[in-house]
Design a protein around this motif. Structure first.
Motif, PDB file in Angstrom:
ATOM      1  N   GLU A 139       7.606  -8.155  -8.398  1.00 41.31           N
ATOM      2  CA  GLU A 139       6.575  -8.663  -8.476  1.00 41.31           C
ATOM      3  C   GLU A 139       5.192  -8.528  -7.670  1.00 41.31           C
ATOM      4  N   ALA A 140       4.738  -7.294  -7.432  1.00 41.52           N
ATOM      5  CA  ALA A 140       3.972  -7.257  -6.233  1.00 41.52           C
ATOM      6  C   ALA A 140       2.892  -7.060  -7.091  1.00 41.52           C
ATOM      7  N   LEU A 141       1.346  -6.765  -5.938  1.00 38.91           N
ATOM      8  CA  LEU A 141       0.565  -6.205  -6.289  1.00 38.91           C
ATOM      9  C   LEU A 141      -0.482  -4.790  -5.220  1.00 38.91           C
ATOM     10  N   VAL A 142       0.283  -3.527  -6.167  1.00 41.75           N
ATOM     11  CA  VAL A 142       0.405  -2.259  -5.730  1.00 41.75           C
ATOM     12  C   VAL A 142      -0.878  -1.365  -5.599  1.00 41.75           C
ATOM     13  N   GLU A 143      -1.772  -0.978  -4.115  1.00 43.69           N
ATOM     14  CA  GLU A 143      -1.894  -0.042  -4.801  1.00 43.69           C
ATOM     15  C   GLU A 143      -1.663   1.306  -3.781  1.00 43.69           C
ATOM     16  N   ILE A 144      -2.449   2.473  -4.456  1.00 41.65           N
ATOM     17  CA  ILE A 144      -1.890   3.540  -4.882  1.00 41.65           C
ATOM     18  C   ILE A 144      -3.347   4.342  -3.667  1.00 41.65           C
ATOM     19  N   LEU A 145      -3.067   5.166  -2.876  1.00 42.43           N
ATOM     20  CA  LEU A 145      -4.264   6.231  -1.999  1.00 42.43           C
ATOM     21  C   LEU A 145      -3.571   7.451  -2.416  1.00 42.43           C
ATOM     22  N   VAL A 146      -4.138   8.180  -3.147  1.00 44.74           N
ATOM     23  CA  VAL A 146      -4.221   9.847  -3.360  1.00 44.74           C
ATOM     24  C   VAL A 146      -4.688  10.403  -1.753  1.00 44.74           C
ATOM     25  N   VAL A 147      -4.212  11.083  -0.795  1.00 35.43           N
ATOM     26  CA  VAL A 147      -4.942  11.624   0.041  1.00 35.43           C
ATOM     27  C   VAL A 147      -5.480  13.480  -0.133  1.00 35.43           C
ATOM     28  N   GLU A 148      -5.124  13.444  -0.365  1.00 36.24           N
ATOM     29  CA  GLU A 148      -5.858  14.914  -0.404  1.00 36.24           C
ATOM     30  C   GLU A 148      -5.862  15.729   0.594  1.00 36.24           C
ATOM     31  N   ASP A 149      -4.875  16.492   0.954  1.00 42.60           N
ATOM     32  CA  ASP A 149      -5.462  17.038   2.628  1.00 42.60           C
ATOM     33  C   ASP A 149      -6.064  18.137   2.163  1.00 42.60           C
ATOM     34  N   GLY A 150      -6.649  18.715   1.829  1.00 49.12           N
ATOM     35  CA  GLY A 150      -7.836  19.798   1.857  1.00 49.12           C
ATOM     36  C   GLY A 150      -7.550  21.086   1.314  1.00 49.12           C
ATOM     37  N   THR A 151      -6.871  20.528   0.265  1.00 53.88           N
ATOM     38  CA  THR A 151      -6.750  21.736  -1.154  1.00 53.88           C
ATOM     39  C   THR A 151      -7.542  22.383  -1.438  1.00 53.88           C
ATOM     40  N   PRO A 152      -7.990  23.344  -1.931  1.00 53.99           N
ATOM     41  CA  PRO A 152      -9.156  23.711  -2.332  1.00 53.99           C
ATOM     42  C   PRO A 152      -9.666  23.598  -3.562  1.00 53.99           C
ATOM     43  N   GLU A 153     -10.554  23.444  -4.019  1.00 53.16           N
ATOM     44  CA  GLU A 153     -11.215  22.405  -5.001  1.00 53.16           C
ATOM     45  C   GLU A 153     -10.551  22.748  -6.551  1.00 53.16           C
ATOM     46  N   GLY A 175       0.300  -1.715  -0.197  1.00 58.30           N
ATOM     47  CA  GLY A 175       0.155  -0.277  -0.084  1.00 58.30           C
ATOM     48  C   GLY A 175       0.612   1.002  -0.232  1.00 58.30           C
ATOM     49  N   VAL A 176       0.522   2.195  -0.752  1.00 58.19           N
ATOM     50  CA  VAL A 176       1.148   3.655  -0.841  1.00 58.19           C
ATOM     51  C   VAL A 176       0.656   4.760  -0.961  1.00 58.19           C
ATOM     52  N   VAL A 177       0.514   5.208  -0.076  1.00 55.94           N
ATOM     53  CA  VAL A 177      -0.167   6.050   0.579  1.00 55.94           C
ATOM     54  C   VAL A 177       0.839   7.894   0.266  1.00 55.94           C
ATOM     55  N   ILE A 178       0.401   8.546  -0.847  1.00 59.23           N
ATOM     56  CA  ILE A 178       0.562   9.582  -1.070  1.00 59.23           C
ATOM     57  C   ILE A 178      -0.002  11.110  -0.922  1.00 59.23           C
ATOM     58  N   PRO A 179       0.298  11.802   0.163  1.00 61.21           N
ATOM     59  CA  PRO A 179      -0.666  12.642   0.693  1.00 61.21           C
ATOM     60  C   PRO A 179      -0.206  13.828  -0.717  1.00 61.21           C
ATOM     61  N   VAL A 180      -1.442  14.903  -0.442  1.00 62.37           N
ATOM     62  CA  VAL A 180      -1.396  15.732  -1.258  1.00 62.37           C
ATOM     63  C   VAL A 180      -1.627  16.920  -0.668  1.00 62.37           C
ATOM     64  N   ALA A 196      -2.913  13.043   7.000  1.00 62.59           N
ATOM     65  CA  ALA A 196      -3.215  12.597   5.934  1.00 62.59           C
ATOM     66  C   ALA A 196      -2.974  11.306   5.545  1.00 62.59           C
ATOM     67  N   ARG A 197      -1.253  10.814   6.166  1.00 63.63           N
ATOM     68  CA  ARG A 197      -0.923   9.813   5.982  1.00 63.63           C
ATOM     69  C   ARG A 197      -1.306   8.906   7.319  1.00 63.63           C
ATOM     70  N   TRP A 198      -1.677   9.274   8.428  1.00 63.14           N
ATOM     71  CA  TRP A 198      -2.375   8.233   9.187  1.00 63.14           C
ATOM     72  C   TRP A 198      -3.342   7.799   8.773  1.00 63.14           C
ATOM     73  N   THR A 199      -5.012   8.141   7.932  1.00 58.28           N
ATOM     74  CA  THR A 199      -6.190   8.162   7.398  1.00 58.28           C
ATOM     75  C   THR A 199      -6.019   7.496   6.389  1.00 58.28           C
ATOM     76  N   GLY A 200      -4.528   8.031   5.420  1.00 59.32           N
ATOM     77  CA  GLY A 200      -4.439   7.075   4.264  1.00 59.32           C
ATOM     78  C   GLY A 200      -4.200   5.764   4.868  1.00 59.32           C
ATOM     79  N   ALA A 201      -3.745   5.211   5.427  1.00 60.51           N
ATOM     80  CA  ALA A 201      -2.950   4.262   6.092  1.00 60.51           C
ATOM     81  C   ALA A 201      -3.689   2.998   6.574  1.00 60.51           C
ATOM     82  N   GLU A 202      -4.970   3.835   7.229  1.00 63.17           N
ATOM     83  CA  GLU A 202      -6.076   3.007   8.076  1.00 63.17           C
ATOM     84  C   GLU A 202      -7.348   3.016   6.599  1.00 63.17           C
ATOM     85  N   SER A 203      -6.933   3.523   5.490  1.00 60.16           N
ATOM     86  CA  SER A 203      -8.346   3.337   4.648  1.00 60.16           C
ATOM     87  C   SER A 203      -7.732   2.623   3.665  1.00 60.16           C
TER      88      SER A 203
END
Length: 299
Positions: free
Chosen positions: A38-52, A13-18, A79-86
């Motif tokens: 050789e891995a199954l990689v899930e990427i989760l981008v966590v947008e940390d309240g950036t304006p729309e 699992g890869v968490v990228i705070p943005v 953002a990192r914590w939320t991503g890891a938990e999600s």
């Protein structure tokens, strides 16, 4: 989970705070998708309240990354914590900063390190520093010391982008932690300390498999005084002693004085005041700094 011929699949699992990260995110995402492991990689981008109007969901979608948008900016730790938990089920966990990226073999090499060092809670790689006004340079000309006694004195891992965590290690220490906005930006130091204090070790690889982008908008140019609440509040929570706190505070004062002297701001009065404040801790900090210099000369 099993892949072809019943072979277990490694899940990462890869968490990228943005936060205002559109200018950088594509490079980070592309580097994850170009990994040779050789891995199954899930990427989760966590947008940390950036304006729309500045959000990066379209870029995340382009790279088949999940996207989570927090309603308000809460800092990188949340953002990192939320991503890891999600994340979905994962065996390993990485926090990649929006403006850094990986060499193609980052996951392949760090996975191999963790699979061959069963007591290691995390693997650290060297990094190449790129900046707009300087030639590329190596982060660690000599290996950093990643033992608890030395990481208590100073965080020697510049970016969490350099690290691959064993998910079981994260799961074991996360109950001791909680997002704390007063140390956002020093949360990675806290995580390494929590892992090492729990008995996990760290394994280091000298290859520069992480690229750290040093630029005026980078987090390290805007974080100030985040270490102090970590030392004041979190050292005791991790079971560290008042003596540990005194030593690292003395080391901070020593570093500040040395930096000032190098810039021509010599002050004998400040030196005497610092020594008199806690002579035993000051002596310990001087000895530690001397040992680090000797270690670097021998390496």
């Amino acid at each position: 989970m099993e892949g072809e011929r019943g072979k277990p699949v490694t899940r990462v699992g890869v968490v990228i705070p943005v936060y205002y990260g559109r200018a950088y995110l594509e490079k980070a995402l592309a580097s994850v998708r170009q990994q040779t492991a050789e891995a199954l990689v899930e990427i989760l981008v966590v947008e940390d309240g950036t304006p729309e109007e500045h959000r990066a969901q379209d870029i995340a979608t382009r790279y088949d990354a999940r996207y989570l948008c927090l309603p308000a900016n809460q800092g990188v730790w949340v953002a990192r914590w939320t991503g890891a938990e999600s994340l979905g089920p994962a065996d390993y966990l990485a926090f990649l900063d929006q403006d850094d990226w990986w060499e193609p073999t980052f996951l392949e090499r760090t996975l191999a390190d963790l699979k061959s060092h069963l007591t290691a809670g995390f693997a650290v790689t060297n990094a190449r520093i790129v900046s707009p006004d300087q030639p590329d340079r190596l982060l660690y000309p000599v290996p950093p010391t990643l033992k608890l006694r030395d990481l208590k004195m100073a965080n020697q891992i510049v970016s969490p982008s350099q690290v691959l965590l064993r998910m079981a290690a994260w799961q074991e220490v996360k109950s001791r932690l909680a997002p704390d906005p007063t140390i956002s930006g020093a949360d990675d130091w806290l995580l390494w300390l929590a892992l090492l204090s729990k008995g996990f070790t760290a394994v280091y690889r000298a290859e520069p498999l992480t690229v750290y982008r040093d630029h005026p908008g980078g987090a390290h140019h805007h974080l100030t005084h985040r270490d102090q609440p970590l030392i004041d509040t979190w050292f005791p929570r991790l079971g560290f002693s008042p003596w540990d706190q005194r030593q690292v505070r003395a080391r901070q004062r020593l570093d500040a004085l040395v930096s000032g002297w190098r810039q021509g701001q010599k002050s004998v009065h400040a030196l005497l005041k610092a020594v008199q404040a806690d002579p035993l801790a000051w002596t310990a900090a001087v000895i530690w700094r001397w040992k680090m210099k000797q270690y670097k000369r021998r390496a």
